[in-house]
Write a protein that holds these residues in place. Structure first.
Motif, mmCIF file in Angstrom:
data_model
loop_
_atom_site.group_PDB
_atom_site.id
_atom_site.type_symbol
_atom_site.label_atom_id
_atom_site.label_comp_id
_atom_site.label_asym_id
_atom_site.label_seq_id
_atom_site.Cartn_x
_atom_site.Cartn_y
_atom_site.Cartn_z
ATOM 1 N N THR A 122 41.316 46.082 41.681
ATOM 2 C CA THR A 122 41.304 46.053 43.143
ATOM 3 C C THR A 122 42.731 46.195 43.663
ATOM 4 O O THR A 122 43.701 45.939 42.941
ATOM 5 C CB THR A 122 40.718 44.734 43.672
ATOM 6 O OG1 THR A 122 41.604 43.657 43.300
ATOM 7 C CG2 THR A 122 39.312 44.481 43.133
ATOM 8 N N SER A 123 42.846 46.558 44.917
ATOM 9 C CA SER A 123 44.175 46.673 45.532
ATOM 10 C C SER A 123 44.890 45.327 45.520
ATOM 11 O O SER A 123 46.098 45.258 45.289
ATOM 12 C CB SER A 123 44.048 47.198 46.955
ATOM 13 O OG SER A 123 43.505 48.499 46.941
ATOM 14 N N SER A 144 45.186 56.522 46.100
ATOM 15 C CA SER A 144 45.319 55.301 45.305
ATOM 16 C C SER A 144 46.791 55.042 45.038
ATOM 17 O O SER A 144 47.631 55.928 45.212
ATOM 18 C CB SER A 144 44.622 55.463 43.951
ATOM 19 O OG SER A 144 43.253 55.639 44.084
ATOM 20 N N ASP A 181 44.485 51.378 41.768
ATOM 21 C CA ASP A 181 43.502 50.786 42.679
ATOM 22 C C ASP A 181 42.557 51.870 43.187
ATOM 23 O O ASP A 181 42.784 53.062 42.956
ATOM 24 C CB ASP A 181 44.172 50.001 43.805
ATOM 25 C CG ASP A 181 45.006 50.819 44.770
ATOM 26 O OD1 ASP A 181 45.137 52.051 44.605
ATOM 27 O OD2 ASP A 181 45.551 50.222 45.718
ATOM 28 N N LEU A 183 46.146 44.630 41.979
ATOM 29 C CA LEU A 183 47.280 45.514 41.707
ATOM 30 C C LEU A 183 48.552 44.928 42.318
ATOM 31 O O LEU A 183 49.582 44.824 41.653
ATOM 32 C CB LEU A 183 47.001 46.902 42.254
ATOM 33 C CG LEU A 183 48.085 47.954 42.028
ATOM 34 C CD1 LEU A 183 47.437 49.289 41.680
ATOM 35 C CD2 LEU A 183 48.944 48.108 43.257
#
Length: 87
Positions: free
Chosen positions: A68-69, A19, A6, A72
């Motif tokens: 994107t977070s 990240s 991310d 993920l």
């Protein structure tokens, strides 16, 4: 190989942004990738590695998929590899 990373959005040590590096296939795949990237084992936390912004581009060069977070996390949960903190 499906290793995900991310954006470096998380403040951390040494004034860097960090990240998360995960695999949605296996922890073995994740550990192998982290070793190739030069990430120390101590950076592993239950189901992911915390990696500094300085390695984000290199991770993508080596084949990590930038997501994107939210994506993920959703893919990590769907894989069955998510390990939450114990309370």
């Amino acid at each position: 190989m499906t290793v995900l990373i991310d954006p470096p959005n998380w403040p951390g040590p040494r004034g860097l942004m960090w990240s998360h590096l995960v695999s949605d296939r296996s922890l073995e795949e994740l550990h192998d990738f982290a070793a190739r990237l030069g990430v120390p084992e101590r950076a592993f936390d239950r189901d992911h590695y915390d990696v500094p912004e300085t390695v984000h581009a290199r991770a993508v060069e080596l084949g990590a998929e930038a997501v994107t977070s939210r994506e993920l996390l959703l893919r990590l949960i769907a894989s069955g590899l998510r390990r939450r903190k114990r309370r």
